[in-house]
Design a protein around this motif. Structure first.
Motif, PDB file in Angstrom:
ATOM      1  N   UNK A   1      -3.904   9.341  -6.905  1.00 48.64           N
ATOM      2  CA  UNK A   1      -4.085   8.054  -7.600  1.00 48.64           C
ATOM      3  C   UNK A   1      -2.887   7.733  -8.513  1.00 48.64           C
TER       4      UNK A   1
ATOM      5  N   UNK B   1      -6.708   4.396 -13.154  1.00 49.66           N
ATOM      6  CA  UNK B   1      -8.125   4.014 -13.084  1.00 49.66           C
ATOM      7  C   UNK B   1      -8.313   2.782 -12.196  1.00 49.66           C
TER       8      UNK B   1
ATOM      9  N   UNK C   1      -8.198   3.844  -8.641  1.00 45.62           N
ATOM     10  CA  UNK C   1      -9.459   4.496  -8.272  1.00 45.62           C
ATOM     11  C   UNK C   1     -10.529   3.445  -7.965  1.00 45.62           C
ATOM     12  N   UNK C   2     -10.595   2.443  -8.815  1.00 46.35           N
ATOM     13  CA  UNK C   2     -11.592   1.379  -8.614  1.00 46.35           C
ATOM     14  C   UNK C   2     -11.348   0.663  -7.291  1.00 46.35           C
TER      15      UNK C   2
ATOM     16  N   UNK D   1      -9.830   1.758  -4.649  1.00 43.71           N
ATOM     17  CA  UNK D   1     -10.124   2.633  -3.501  1.00 43.71           C
ATOM     18  C   UNK D   1     -11.637   2.716  -3.275  1.00 43.71           C
ATOM     19  N   UNK D   2     -12.360   2.859  -4.351  1.00 49.21           N
ATOM     20  CA  UNK D   2     -13.819   2.951  -4.216  1.00 49.21           C
ATOM     21  C   UNK D   2     -14.398   1.659  -3.634  1.00 49.21           C
TER      22      UNK D   2
END
Lengths: 163, 346
Positions: free
Chosen positions: A125, A137, A140-141, A143-144
């Motif tokens: 990340x 962060x 990450x968001x 990707x999710x």
């Protein structure tokens, strides 16, 4: 970065960058131009680039160039620009990767970018954040969210197949 | 103090309502409105406008959860289980957390969803390649760079050549108007400078067997290892200034003659070269040379320098002088493929 390191980078990463860019632009000529520009820029700044970190530098440069092409030149991914042979096969004949690739095109560009960097290149990340100028962060968001969307598409495909 | 007119009274009135005008300016504004009833009528409702506010709405953004960074500190529930499944596929969970997730998915029949998330891993299509990689490759060193380096070397050598050798060889040979060699191996050096004009050094060049000690000093050994003898002889032409032995020594030391070991060594391409042999009147007056005199004009007096430079650089080096131009003396220095030209007004 030495000439040898640069030439090694061409051999090692030109294909990766090309695939990454082509996934976004869907146009072979435009993607080639971005790859060409990317390596040209890296070559010009070779004195300031650590040979060990050239891959990251290449992807960052390619990503920025990609953004330029899409925004400044108002490159539109229309049917006329698509060089890919779109799968004409029915869904039932498509393998999982083909379905995922189709599904990938339904994601917002930034989600697509981070997932490609994650899956194709195995970046973490933090590295993706450096390339795309996002916070870890945020990466990450994205990707999710992207994964959730892909999963929803897979579920819908399964539903079609079960009918 | 403000100046109020029909074009700006509204702006000042708003300032007045908001309390941004001082007492003096307020008085100016109110006086204006008193004298302009039409304007006063326009601003009557302004106070109401200031108090107007948009009605508040109770809209809420419902996707706040999706904006939050996924965390796995809290327990698994139906709202966050998908984040846990993605986190597991992404390799973000510990062993304990993974086990906890497995138990949850089994308990809630989510194994299939779990397997779907594990399948969502894009694989690059390795058949898609950039076909023009060769055009991206760079060669080591640039042709331009090499050229510049060569040019630099040539420039430095040229500088050395002109700075050192020019002075050395330009001045000294001027003393020697000509060097001549007759068939008896007598070399004559004629002087051109004012002090010694007309004087000449005659040298006898001969090779003698090593065992024979008939030579006068100094003795030297040539490249072939043969002992050679230089017999020096001063001849004077008329009119001549006095030329003594000290001067001879001076000549020899300051401008050593090429190795006078033998005839061949003296006149080779590695040494002073000559191109022209012709009869000369210079020696005719002199009995000793009158019948056989010939003259060797020194043509390329820089040959030793260019040869030395050529040996050093491994490149062909040449130096030429041209006096064809009536106004200029042109000198051309060439090293390899690079040449320099110098024009000097006569």
């Amino acid at each position: 970065m030495t000439v040898d390191e640069y030439n090694s980078a061409v051999a090692d990463y030109a294909d990766n960058i090309y695939r990454f860019v082509l996934k976004h632009l869907k146009n072979i000529d435009a993607a080639r131009d971005v790859v060409q520009d990317t390596f040209e820029k890296v070559w010009l700044k070779k004195e300031n680039i650590d040979g060990q970190k050239v891959k990251s530098y290449l992807f960052t440069t390619a990503y920025n160039r990609l953004i330029d092409v899409v925004r400044k030149e108002k490159f539109q991914v229309g049917e006329e620009n698509i060089d890919y042979v779109k799968h004409a096969d029915p869904i039932k004949n498509m393998d999982l990767q083909s379905i995922l690739n189709e599904a990938l095109d339904q994601l917002p560009a930034i989600q697509k970018t981070v997932i490609l960097l994650r899956d194709y290149e195995g970046y973490d990340y933090s590295e993706i954040g450096n390339i795309t100028d996002l916070k870890e962060s945020q990466v990450k968001v994205y990707i999710f969210r992207g994964r959730k969307k892909l999963k929803e598409i897979l579920v819908s495909v399964e539903a079609v197949l079960e009918k | 103090m403000i100046k109020v007119d029909i074009y700006n009274y509204e702006a000042f009135y708003l300032d007045y309502l908001e309390g941004n005008l001082n007492a003096k300016d307020s008085q100016v504004l109110l006086s204006f409105l008193d004298t302009h009833p039409a304007c006063a009528a326009e601003v009557v409702d302004m106070a109401d406008v200031l108090e107007f506010e948009l009605p508040k709405e109770n809209l809420e953004f419902e996707g706040k959860e999706a904006l939050l960074e996924p965390v796995f500190k809290n327990g698994i529930d139906k709202d966050n289980v998908e984040n846990w499944l993605i986190g597991s596929a992404e390799g973000l969970l510990s062993e304990v957390e993974n086990q906890k997730l497995i138990n949850y998915t089994k308990a809630h029949g989510l194994e299939h969803t779990s397997s779907l998330y594990r399948k969502i891993k894009l694989q690059p299509d390795l058949t898609v390649v950039y076909e023009n990689k060769n055009t991206l490759l760079k060669k080591k060193g640039l042709v331009l760079g090499m050229f510049v380096r060569m040019l630099s070397v040539a420039a430095v050598l040229a500088l050395v050549f002109f700075a050192v050798n020019w002075n050395m060889y330009q001045n000294v040979p001027q003393k020697y108007a000509s060097r001549s060699l007759d068939e008896n191996n007598f070399q004559q050096i004629k002087f051109a400078d004012e002090q010694h004009k007309g004087a000449a050094v005659i040298e006898k060049l001969m090779q003698v067997p090593a065992q024979e000690n008939i030579a006068t000093k100094p003795k030297t050994t040539n490249k072939k290892g043969l002992k050679t003898t230089r017999i020096l002889k001063i001849e004077r032409l008329n009119p001549v200034p006095k030329l003594d032995n000290n001067y001879l020594a001076y000549i020899t030391m300051e401008k050593p003659l090429p190795e006078l070991s033998n005839y061949d060594v003296l006149f080779t391409e590695d040494d002073l070269a000559f191109t022209e042999i012709k009869n000369t009147e210079d020696f005719i007056e002199h009995d000793h040379y009158a019948h056989t005199a010939s003259k060797v004009n020194v043509h390329d007096r820089y040959k030793p320098v260019t040869n030395a430079l050529s040996n050093f650089t491994k490149l062909p080096v040449s130096y030429q002088e041209s006096t064809k131009d009536s106004d200029y003396k042109v000198t051309k220095f060439k090293i390899g493929k690079i040449s320099f030209e110098r024009k000097k007004k006569k």
